[in-house]
Design a protein around this motif. Structure first.
Motif, PDB file in Angstrom:
ATOM      1  N   UNK A 355       0.919  -1.405  -0.038  1.00 40.23           N
ATOM      2  CA  UNK A 355       0.073  -0.602  -0.285  1.00 40.23           C
ATOM      3  C   UNK A 355       1.038   1.188  -0.205  1.00 40.23           C
ATOM      4  N   UNK A 356       1.823   1.016   0.538  1.00 36.45           N
ATOM      5  CA  UNK A 356       3.240   2.421   0.196  1.00 36.45           C
ATOM      6  C   UNK A 356       3.059   2.803   1.236  1.00 36.45           C
ATOM      7  N   UNK A 357       3.014   2.316   2.433  1.00 36.01           N
ATOM      8  CA  UNK A 357       2.280   3.082   3.388  1.00 36.01           C
ATOM      9  C   UNK A 357       3.769   3.061   4.201  1.00 36.01           C
ATOM     10  N   UNK A 358       4.331   3.682   5.216  1.00 36.58           N
ATOM     11  CA  UNK A 358       5.655   3.830   5.696  1.00 36.58           C
ATOM     12  C   UNK A 358       5.970   2.307   6.310  1.00 36.58           C
ATOM     13  N   UNK A 359       7.339   1.700   6.871  1.00 33.64           N
ATOM     14  CA  UNK A 359       7.024   1.056   7.748  1.00 33.64           C
ATOM     15  C   UNK A 359       7.796   1.359   8.486  1.00 33.64           C
ATOM     16  N   UNK A 360       7.297   0.813   9.995  1.00 42.10           N
ATOM     17  CA  UNK A 360       7.421   2.004  10.883  1.00 42.10           C
ATOM     18  C   UNK A 360       8.188   0.144  12.080  1.00 42.10           C
ATOM     19  N   UNK A 361       9.206   0.557  13.208  1.00 41.94           N
ATOM     20  CA  UNK A 361       9.370  -0.593  14.183  1.00 41.94           C
ATOM     21  C   UNK A 361       8.260  -0.633  14.826  1.00 41.94           C
ATOM     22  N   UNK A 362       7.550  -1.424  15.019  1.00 43.72           N
ATOM     23  CA  UNK A 362       6.955  -1.871  16.337  1.00 43.72           C
ATOM     24  C   UNK A 362       7.570  -3.968  17.178  1.00 43.72           C
ATOM     25  N   UNK A 363       6.443  -4.004  17.881  1.00 49.04           N
ATOM     26  CA  UNK A 363       7.068  -4.538  19.248  1.00 49.04           C
ATOM     27  C   UNK A 363       5.744  -5.438  18.918  1.00 49.04           C
TER      28      UNK A 363
END
Length: 414
Positions: A355-363
């Motif tokens: 979807x071209x959304x930003x990839x974010x660091x998650x837990x």
């Protein structure tokens, strides 16, 4: 672990302050790396480097915004910048180098100055004899390595590492800070690839999720301190009266594990002082002046204080001063991270291929493992994700300096 380096292949050694014997040791011990020696202005080239790749600041002065220098070295070697490490004894040179997408290593057995801790390299080693081991094992700062959890069975990137310490001196009071890593705030260029920073930020909203990990980190260092000198009590920086005392249970766990007094009930915050976020450094010291109290005598005692992050040092200083004024003989602070200043590096994001959304660091809250997830998970139900190592490598690839042979300068080397 080098934040900006996936695999070390090439080294830049800034020779200022290194002795000839140290340079020879680097040349011999690190011969399996491609080494480029950078000679400072006004210094001659050692004769034993005649068969090595040598650059001089004087000859290449026009490159010393560093970016052009790194680009030319990348072009010459055909090795991307995410495989390079700058080695120096000069903290000022490190401050320049950290603005580039390369690893940085400071060689120094002296205590850091307080004004330098906001510009920490990826690693600090005490002498040249230890560089080889650190580079080969890719060890890093203790809390950064141990908090980088990469698999569902809670396997971390490693279980050992180094720490750094420094003194805070003000108004006639001095206390030592032992730091287990660096902290990058959410707006910093490196936040999105730094698990320790993510976990510290996350703990401010749900401390219990990270309490077990934080206990391991603090307890390891406090046990080490106790083996070196007696500790009479352990406490934390007290929360403001209107806030939750997040560290209270953790202090009790440390106290029980090391059989030392829990002083959480004797060190109190008595005033709801204003948040520090919008205050300048000197204003922060004034903001917390007199807000803590100790309700019993601690004459001649050594007290250890834990906190998550040190930035200006104002709150920790006021706590230490309060303890000293009540009779403490020594105060030692242990922090997970030291706040790092922005280095002006423009970081490129990685994007979801769906979807071209930003990839974010998650837990992952259930497994406590890190991963990269699409920012559109909640709004558009995009469930695309990548394992932490994959996403981290993708970020480095997006931000490293790649080979570009157009305009390469053949006069780069001596």
């Amino acid at each position: 672990m080098f934040i900006k380096t996936t695999e070390v292949k090439n080294l830049i050694v800034y020779t200022k302050s290194f002795t000839e014997e140290e340079i020879k040791t680097i040349k011999e011990e690190l011969s399996h790396f491609e080494i480029y020696f950078l000679i400072p202005i006004g210094e001659s080239i050692p004769f034993f480097l005649s068969d090595n790749k040598v650059l001089t600041e004087e000859q290449n002065h026009r490159y010393f915004d560093y970016q052009n220098l790194i680009q030319n070295l990348v072009n010459e070697s055909n090795v991307k910048s995410c495989h390079w490490v700058m080695i120096s004894k000069d903290i000022e040179q490190i401050k320049i180098a950290i603005k580039q997408p390369i690893g940085t290593l400071l060689v120094s057995n002296t205590e850091l100055q307080y004004e330098d801790i906001g510009f920490m390299p990826d690693l600090k080693v005490p002498n040249v004899n230890q560089i080889k081991d650190f580079l080969n094992t890719k060890i890093g700062y203790f809390a950064e390595v141990c908090s980088t959890i990469i698999s569902k069975d809670n396997q971390s990137y490693g279980d050992s590492g180094v720490y750094f310490d420094f003194n805070v001196a003000r108004e006639g009071f001095v206390f030592k800070v032992i730091a287990l890593g660096r902290y990058f705030k959410t707006t910093h260029e490196y936040f999105n690839c730094h698990q320790l920073s993510k976990r510290i930020t996350r703990s401010k909203f749900d401390f219990k999720i990270e309490e077990k990990l934080f206990f391991v980190l603090y307890n390891s260092v406090i046990s080490m301190i106790k083996n070196q000198k007696p500790i009479d009590g352990v406490t934390r920086v007290p929360s403001r009266p209107s806030k939750e005392d997040r560290f209270r249970d953790l202090v009790q766990m440390i106290s029980d594990s090391n059989n030392i007094n829990n002083y959480s009930d004797i060190l109190l915050c008595t005033t709801d002082y204003s948040p520090h976020k919008e205050l300048a450094s000197n204003q922060r010291f004034e903001n917390v002046r007199g807000v803590f109290s100790v309700n019993q005598s601690i004459d001649g005692e050594h007290i250890v204080v834990i906190d998550d992050v040190i930035a200006s040092g104002a709150t920790l200083f006021e706590v230490a001063k309060t303890l000293y004024l009540r009779g403490a003989r020594e105060v030692t602070a242990v922090v997970l991270g030291v706040n790092q200043f922005s280095n002006g590096f423009t970081s490129n994001d990685i994007f979801c291929p769906q979807c071209r959304g930003k990839m974010k660091l998650k837990i992952n809250s259930k497994e406590n493992t890190a991963f990269y997830g699409c920012e559109n998970y909640n709004e558009f139900k995009c469930r695309y994700s990548e394992e932490f190592i994959e996403g981290w490598h993708n970020i480095l690839e997006q931000n490293c300096i790649n080979v570009n042979l157009e305009g390469n300068d053949d006069s780069l080397f001596f």
